[in-house]
Design an enzyme around this catalytic site. Structure first.
Site, PDB file in Angstrom:
ATOM      1  N   LEU A  26      60.376 -47.853 -63.197  1.00 20.27           N
ATOM      2  CA  LEU A  26      59.593 -48.169 -61.993  1.00 20.27           C
ATOM      3  C   LEU A  26      59.610 -47.003 -61.009  1.00 20.27           C
ATOM      4  O   LEU A  26      60.484 -46.137 -61.070  1.00 20.27           O
ATOM      5  CB  LEU A  26      60.151 -49.439 -61.357  1.00 20.27           C
ATOM      6  CG  LEU A  26      60.104 -50.658 -62.315  1.00 20.27           C
ATOM      7  CD1 LEU A  26      61.136 -51.690 -61.947  1.00 20.27           C
ATOM      8  CD2 LEU A  26      58.704 -51.240 -62.343  1.00 20.27           C
ATOM      9  N   PRO A  27      58.648 -46.981 -60.086  1.00 25.73           N
ATOM     10  CA  PRO A  27      58.502 -45.791 -59.224  1.00 25.73           C
ATOM     11  C   PRO A  27      59.633 -45.563 -58.225  1.00 25.73           C
ATOM     12  O   PRO A  27      60.016 -44.430 -57.994  1.00 25.73           O
ATOM     13  CB  PRO A  27      57.185 -46.032 -58.472  1.00 25.73           C
ATOM     14  CG  PRO A  27      56.476 -47.103 -59.213  1.00 25.73           C
ATOM     15  CD  PRO A  27      57.521 -47.909 -59.915  1.00 25.73           C
TER      16      PRO A  27
ATOM     17  N   ASN B 120      60.639 -51.199 -55.683  1.00 23.93           N
ATOM     18  CA  ASN B 120      60.090 -51.837 -56.883  1.00 23.93           C
ATOM     19  C   ASN B 120      61.200 -52.394 -57.760  1.00 23.93           C
ATOM     20  O   ASN B 120      61.065 -53.464 -58.335  1.00 23.93           O
ATOM     21  CB  ASN B 120      59.293 -50.820 -57.709  1.00 23.93           C
ATOM     22  CG  ASN B 120      58.224 -50.146 -56.894  1.00 23.93           C
ATOM     23  OD1 ASN B 120      57.253 -50.758 -56.492  1.00 23.93           O
ATOM     24  ND2 ASN B 120      58.418 -48.875 -56.585  1.00 23.93           N
TER      25      ASN B 120
ATOM     26  N   THR C 181      64.211 -43.634 -61.365  1.00 21.97           N
ATOM     27  CA  THR C 181      65.068 -42.759 -60.561  1.00 21.97           C
ATOM     28  C   THR C 181      65.151 -43.340 -59.161  1.00 21.97           C
ATOM     29  O   THR C 181      64.159 -43.358 -58.424  1.00 21.97           O
ATOM     30  CB  THR C 181      64.502 -41.330 -60.509  1.00 21.97           C
ATOM     31  OG1 THR C 181      64.547 -40.783 -61.832  1.00 21.97           O
ATOM     32  CG2 THR C 181      65.337 -40.449 -59.594  1.00 21.97           C
TER      33      THR C 181
ATOM     34  N   LYS D 145      71.312 -37.342 -62.338  1.00 24.15           N
ATOM     35  CA  LYS D 145      69.889 -36.979 -62.233  1.00 24.15           C
ATOM     36  C   LYS D 145      69.598 -36.322 -60.877  1.00 24.15           C
ATOM     37  O   LYS D 145      68.937 -35.279 -60.791  1.00 24.15           O
ATOM     38  CB  LYS D 145      69.042 -38.245 -62.388  1.00 24.15           C
ATOM     39  CG  LYS D 145      67.565 -38.113 -62.024  1.00 24.15           C
ATOM     40  CD  LYS D 145      66.760 -37.473 -63.124  1.00 24.15           C
ATOM     41  CE  LYS D 145      65.304 -37.225 -62.692  1.00 24.15           C
ATOM     42  NZ  LYS D 145      64.467 -38.410 -62.723  1.00 24.15           N
TER      43      LYS D 145
ATOM     44  N   LYS E 151      60.489 -36.666 -53.433  1.00 20.79           N
ATOM     45  CA  LYS E 151      61.098 -38.002 -53.547  1.00 20.79           C
ATOM     46  C   LYS E 151      62.559 -37.893 -54.018  1.00 20.79           C
ATOM     47  O   LYS E 151      63.461 -38.512 -53.447  1.00 20.79           O
ATOM     48  CB  LYS E 151      60.311 -38.853 -54.550  1.00 20.79           C
ATOM     49  CG  LYS E 151      60.907 -40.238 -54.782  1.00 20.79           C
ATOM     50  CD  LYS E 151      60.573 -40.786 -56.172  1.00 20.79           C
ATOM     51  CE  LYS E 151      61.599 -41.829 -56.596  1.00 20.79           C
ATOM     52  NZ  LYS E 151      61.575 -42.131 -58.038  1.00 20.79           N
TER      53      LYS E 151
END
Lengths: 308, 308, 308, 308
Positions: B75-76, B80, B106, B181, B256
């Site tokens: 998911l973004p 979400n 992420t 990450k 982001k």
């Protein structure tokens, strides 16, 4: 004609000015390769040490210029270079036409260009050839030289530089050797602080440092500071972080090189946001007890927790 | 007992929620490996596309949870994920005991930990497994997964993840996949801006860009952005800088990820001076026309000369 | 003796070199006060304009020095100052003993000190006296002068400077006038970017800009940029932000002054983290279309929203 | 109807939750103005102190909510606010319809909005009203309150807030009080570091600190940190820099507020380059021994010279 006769005539005396931690082993490597050395330095002890290994010692840069038509200089900073070349007892007072002048100091490329112009007026040739690699590499003749200057003279310079280094790279016109050195060290500084921040953040988020280093090094975060010179104690052996940040490349020296990067960027109106902040960080570290530690101690500087 | 029976029972249906640019090829790779897929997405077209390749499509995450005991979410962003797991039609409304929940989004590691706690209350197991690699790697099943969660469940997760990726790395407790990450991408961002600044400065100082890249890559300035993804047009082929910064990893996405790094650093009181400035730079770029260009376009952003 | 006789002898000719946007109105104000002017400039049109208002025009700085024992210089940057003082047709070629040299250019304080030394060798006295206030203040004789130099000569300088400015502040030894100017402008730059960021953040968080400015101005966030020169259109009248950032103090000029701050900080090993970042921001703005807008347009640079 | 009857009915009991360094003198000022106080705090000693001055003490926020229809909260950070309002013994467990809830904590405006929504569901009204001014201002009822919330309720809030403060400013919808506070403190932080850098640079360039402060304060560099709270010892009296940076506003508190600014900026995609760097600087200071010193000690942090 005089230029080519000089550059072919190997094993004639080579002048060496600046016998510090780097200059002394460099001059010794030239001696080992059979070049007679005419040397000088402002400190008598440094002159004495080289004299004991077979060099001829004279009183001033001008005296060196009288006796040698290939001269190498290895000095701490721009003002020293200006003094040694253009001062009252400087090289250019007595330089012979056709002399090859190689400056291995790390200085502002604009000063290199000035020195080249001043040398040209006297019929001499100036090249900048700063090094990467520290005292160890200097002793082992494993330095890397980045050379700027007239291409026709590069071969003559190379002949001497290969006695002191493992890599000699021709970079372009006068000043580009300095430019390459400054650029590399700026990116190195950014990569090192970035690695220190990242490792510190990862550790606080629960990651094992060795595992994090491994992940970075197989991914797009990889850089020399993460895979070859990791700043976190316990991640790698044989690097300053494994030895309480002793040895290596001192924070003061990095701050000096970033000052050069800053000045050249300001003068060419080039934005260097991260380079500039890296400069400020190492500058602050210098006044907080890190001046003589290896520059990877930025990890220690950033990691300390509040209240400790 | 239920856990191990589930994780051994391969080729039983796998749930997949989030069928965007990344999720769709990932789900297809599971189908290719023989796993029946129960999928959903908020967009009907995305559901349709996957249905056409043989997946069963249902209306909501809760419906997926009813039919599958292994579920992957892609998911973004954090809100979400919270909605899909804990919302009124969320997974946890109908999740079966022992279900394995793998989130490849992420997001903030703190949200991963919250989701893991909420899942645990329902008897399910949550792992975070964000990816590196873009749409191309997703299609070719060449993603890298960084996995956080209970170690006993790692093998069960690995079975599915290896169908979609080339590397699967176990990072530690829940949230450490996200941490790894975020850390990698923060260092990547720093290295990229650093490389762009450095190349730009070198070029203005008279260095040839290819030569400068070569010098950096054999020296301590080397990093992934200089040797594998150089941001200067003409230095390398097959990278976004060779194609007007099309494709690759968009500046918005990097901004982001840096926002996540910034938040986790703020919340853990960790200083990240360069990471923080890198965040600001990509943020400014987003509003100056670079949002959808590859993040290496920071070179273009910084290089433009005054008066042009 | 010659010094005091000169400095008392008012209404004898005053030299003026550098007839640009600032220099011309400054010289005119000296004329208005009854001082005969001996002037020069590299541009014939500028010489012509001043000649038409009653000044005597000569060919070179050296010629000015022959005819005047008080000389004011107002030049764009350090290299021009060096040329005008020490060049082949420079002031020092023909300067008379006891001449008072006042440089109102904004330059590196180190260059001011060099010029002072060179002047001293010729028996002349050099003072730095940079100004704050723009073209409008120059026309209205409302400039502020910050003066560095030998205190005994300050009174003689003051006599002339008060014809061109409303405030004349003695700062200390040679170079301290420049230092004060540079320091003020660095803090101004930081305050302006800070105000722009803060106003932008507040607006996005739902605050009315006028109300936010009012709150800041009655609180500890107050600064000149928030209460006198607010960068947000609609908050104040009569400032560049009310006029599409026309007029005022151009971004290029601010970038130049920050370059001086950066250089002096680097050379004195002084950390200036915010000043340094402010420099980088204005530098980037210069290449993105803001070079000739007022420096308060940093609000516009930062505010633009993504996707617009 | 219930709302207006409540807000008119003055001198009925007022609840007060959070009896720390700020909350205790604030509650005492309400007592002095004749309001009966129903108070609680997690620390028994704090409850005891207020009880001794005439307040009624109860066990939990829920108990306060049962006995008072106007409640003020003054808590350290977002998680405490969430707990006090929505926790198992929180205000909202027993809040009466029409109750006015005023939160004077400094927290993320997004949390204020969440609390307002949760309160609204219970028929209560929530306003954020963070303060500027420290413990001294709290004791003397000289705080400034920045208030966000429904405008109709502002008058009712104002009645209580004026007992504790000298200025009460209505900022707009819920969360804008926090926004105004955060914005002010961000600009304050930037101005303070900027002033410290500038004063330090000027001193190193040979300027007298008092003179430099005077010049800045009559020029465009002027800000609250230069003219009211100068960070350089010896420039002003009665400020923390005159008292070894004791008292005042601690570096930790400033770092906390900058963390809020950072988070709101990240979440609204607003670039704050200087605010962000200011955050990092105060964060680093916290771990280097400055946590409990006044935030103006950044001068001391930056000034120290190398080798000392």
């Amino acid at each position: 004609a005089s230029l080519s006769s000089r550059s072919m005539a190997s094993k004639t005396p080579v002048g060496f000015i600046g016998l510090g931690n780097m200059g002394t082993p460099m001059a010794k490597n030239l001696l080992k390769n059979g070049y007679p050395i005419i040397a000088t330095d402002v400190f008598p002890e440094s002159r004495k040490e080289l004299q004991d290994t077979g060099a001829q010692v004279v009183d001033s840069p001008a005296d060196v210029a009288e006796k040698a038509d290939r001269i190498i200089t290895m000095l701490p900073s721009s003002p020293n270079v200006i003094e040694v070349y253009t001062g009252p007892n400087g090289i250019l007072k007595k330089v012979k036409k056709g002399t090859l002048l190689i400056d291995s100091s790390t200085i502002d490329p604009a000063v290199s260009r000035e020195m080249a112009l001043a040398a040209e007026k006297m019929g001499a040739v100036f090249m900048d050839a700063p090094v990467s690699g520290g005292v160890g590499a200097a002793s082992l003749a494993k330095l890397t030289f980045m050379v700027g200057g007239v291409e026709e003279e590069y071969q003559a310079a190379q002949e001497l530089l290969t006695c002191m280094g493992a890599n000699v790279v021709y970079c372009g016109q006068v000043g580009t050797g300095q430019a390459a050195k400054i650029c590399n060290n700026m990116l190195l500084a950014i990569g090192m602080i970035g690695t220190a921040e990242t490792m510190n953040l990862g550790i606080r988020l629960g990651l094992d440092p060795k595992l994090l280093a491994k992940i970075l090094n197989m991914s797009s975060g990889r850089c020399w500071s993460s895979d070859t010179y990791n700043p976190v104690p316990g991640v790698m052996e044989g690097v300053p972080s494994a030895n309480n940040y002793q040895g290596g490349f001192g924070t003061t020296l990095m701050a000096k090189d970033l000052g050069l990067a800053q000045n050249t960027a300001t003068n060419t109106k080039t934005p260097i946001p991260l380079g500039s902040l890296a400069h400020q960080i190492f500058r602050v570290m210098c006044s907080r007890g890190y001046a003589n530690k290896d520059f990877s101690s930025v990890f220690q500087f950033l990691r300390e927790e509040e209240g400790q």
